[in-house]
Design an enzyme around this catalytic site. Structure first.
Site: not given
Length: 479
Positions: A84, A305
């Site tokens: 990506r 995260y």
């Protein structure tokens, strides 16, 4: 017990699962003045004294523009099945208007061809925070016209690459673009206007909808269209306290509902309007906007995260806001001055973010309920550590390996629980320019010597490559 506490258990993924890595243009490409490219807001911001650590910038970054073949070869050696990357808007359309610069598009054509020759599936992100500076000078994301300019840009890139790229992402983390860029000012363009941040959020949503329509008008129907949200897992400090639960709702609206409300459901949360009524009247949401934003998606990207822990404000508390989004006297949470943020307990990465794979499982299951039947991809997940080569030049990073094992185990558990997760993109392929942190924070699976730009796969990259090739998670001890 942590997700990574079962090294003896074989964790197997579906055969079609994509094992990828992710990057963004400004963080890795360099070559900021080549091929007709003009400055983006991040060029301007990073060259403004005091905005980035050490005054560092992405002029060279890690020189991916000239070294992309070497980087694709590294991906192939590791066994990755997907990559990506983002397009630099000002490399393709330097003023944000008008015809494309073909030499800019040619770079991405060459990159896509190189990936396909190595059997790696390209996934294109159209916007990863690098708005052409000329569009910011005209008002930036708080102005409606920027959404129309994005749709034109999306059509240009779709026409150029849509025959060979099947996975498309319109926007990466629009929350950061709107609220860190225009609210707290810790990201480019560095503005600190709460009302402008909410206007920017709406026009980013509109850009997604208009861009999705533009892409579909020029690409094969087989292509998959998505966007990537850094949706927050928001938890109350005291689960039984109604005031803390109200704080969770307010932050959930500002972090999540402001985007997934109109994009997935065609409406903003009414509670968001109520919380921000002293800041804006939302009159920039025009008739037809929500219909334009609420486009059918083929997939949804989730970036994760660390979780967020909040409570109602303690009037006796003082000190910096512990929301994990950089230091600023200005808040990225408009209308939420009555909410306090707290450090979650547990081990932390170099970013100060708590390591908690249960949050990733919780996020996946939320969107499995929020958008039933919509395939999910983890489009970013990773950790920064203070990596250094040993005397033999090897880079051993067992902490990152444990992090990946824990979070990939959480993904697999979500699949077992019924979630349709089809791939995982490690952030990041390479150490790179980490925005306002400059080159201090190393997220890469591949170590970059910033003096020589030499690449060295870390031990976590070799571990991840083994997982990609076998579809199973090696034990942490295998690092």
């Amino acid at each position: 017990m942590s997700e990574s506490a079962h090294p003896a258990t074989t964790v197997t993924f579906p055969p079609s699962f994509l094992w990828g890595a992710a990057t963004s243009a400004y963080q890795i490409e360099g070559a900021v003045r080549e091929g007709g490219r003009t400055p983006s807001i991040w060029d301007t911001f990073s060259h403004t004294p005091g905005k980035t650590a050490g005054g560092e910038h992405g002029d060279i970054a890690v020189d991916h523009y000239h070294r992309y073949r070497e980087d694709v070869a590294l991906m192939a050696e590791l066994g990755l099945s997907a990559y990506r990357f983002s397009i630099s808007w000002s490399r393709v359309q330097p003023t944000g208007r008008g015809p494309a610069v073909q030499v800019g598009l040619d770079f991405y054509r060459r990159l896509v061809d190189e990936l396909l020759e190595h059997g790696i599936k390209p996934a294109v992100t159209l916007y990863h925070w690098d708005l052409p500076q000329e569009l910011e000078d005209a008002g930036g994301w708080p102005e409606r016209d920027t959404a129309y300019r994005f749709a034109e840009y999306a059509q240009i890139v779709g026409e150029a690459l849509g025959d060979r790229v099947e996975q498309w992402i319109t926007l990466n983390e629009p929350w950061c673009s709107a609220f860190l860029g225009y609210g707290s000012g810790v990201h480019a363009p560095g503005r600190t206007d709460p009302e402008a941040s909410l206007r920017a959020a709406h026009h980013l949503n509109l850009a997604h909808g208009l861009g999705a329509s533009a892409l579909r008008s020029v690409m094969p129907a087989r292509n998959s269209l998505a966007l990537s949200l850094n949706s927050s897992v928001v938890r109350p400090l005291s689960p039984q306290d109604p005031a803390d639960l109200a704080a969770v709702r307010k932050i959930d609206d500002l972090a999540n509902g402001v985007f997934h409300g109109p994009i997935l459901h065609g409406a903003y949360p009414e509670s968001l309007f109520a919380a921000t009524e002293l800041i804006t009247d939302w009159s920039y949401v025009l008739d037809g906007d929500l219909r334009a934003i609420h486009q059918p998606l083929d997939a949804l990207g989730l970036n994760y995260y660390t979780p967020t822990l909040v409570s109602t404000t303690d009037p006796d508390a003082s000190g910096p806001r512990a929301d994990g989004h950089g230091a600023s006297d200005h808040s990225p949470w408009p209308g939420a001055d009555d909410v306090a943020f707290h450090q979650t307990p547990g081990e932390r990465t170099e970013m100060g973010w708590t390591i908690d794979p249960t949050g990733l499982h919780e996020l996946i299951m939320r969107y499995t309920r929020e958008a039933p039947g919509l395939p999910l991809y983890i489009t970013e997940n990773g950790a920064a550590y203070d990596d250094k080569p040993d005397p033999d030049g090897r880079v051993h990073d067992p902490e990152r390996t444990a992090y990946l094992h824990g979070h990939l185990s959480a993904v697999r558990r979500a699949i077992t629980d019924g979630a349709d997760v089809r791939g995982y993109y490690l952030w990041s392929l390479l150490d790179n320019f980490e925005w306002a942190y400059g080159y201090e924070k190393r997220f890469g699976a591949v170590y970059v010597d910033y003096a020589t730009l030499a690449r060295t796969p870390k031990s976590s990259a070799l571990w991840y490559g083994q997982a990609a090739r076998t579809g199973t998670l090696p034990s942490v001890e295998a690092d």
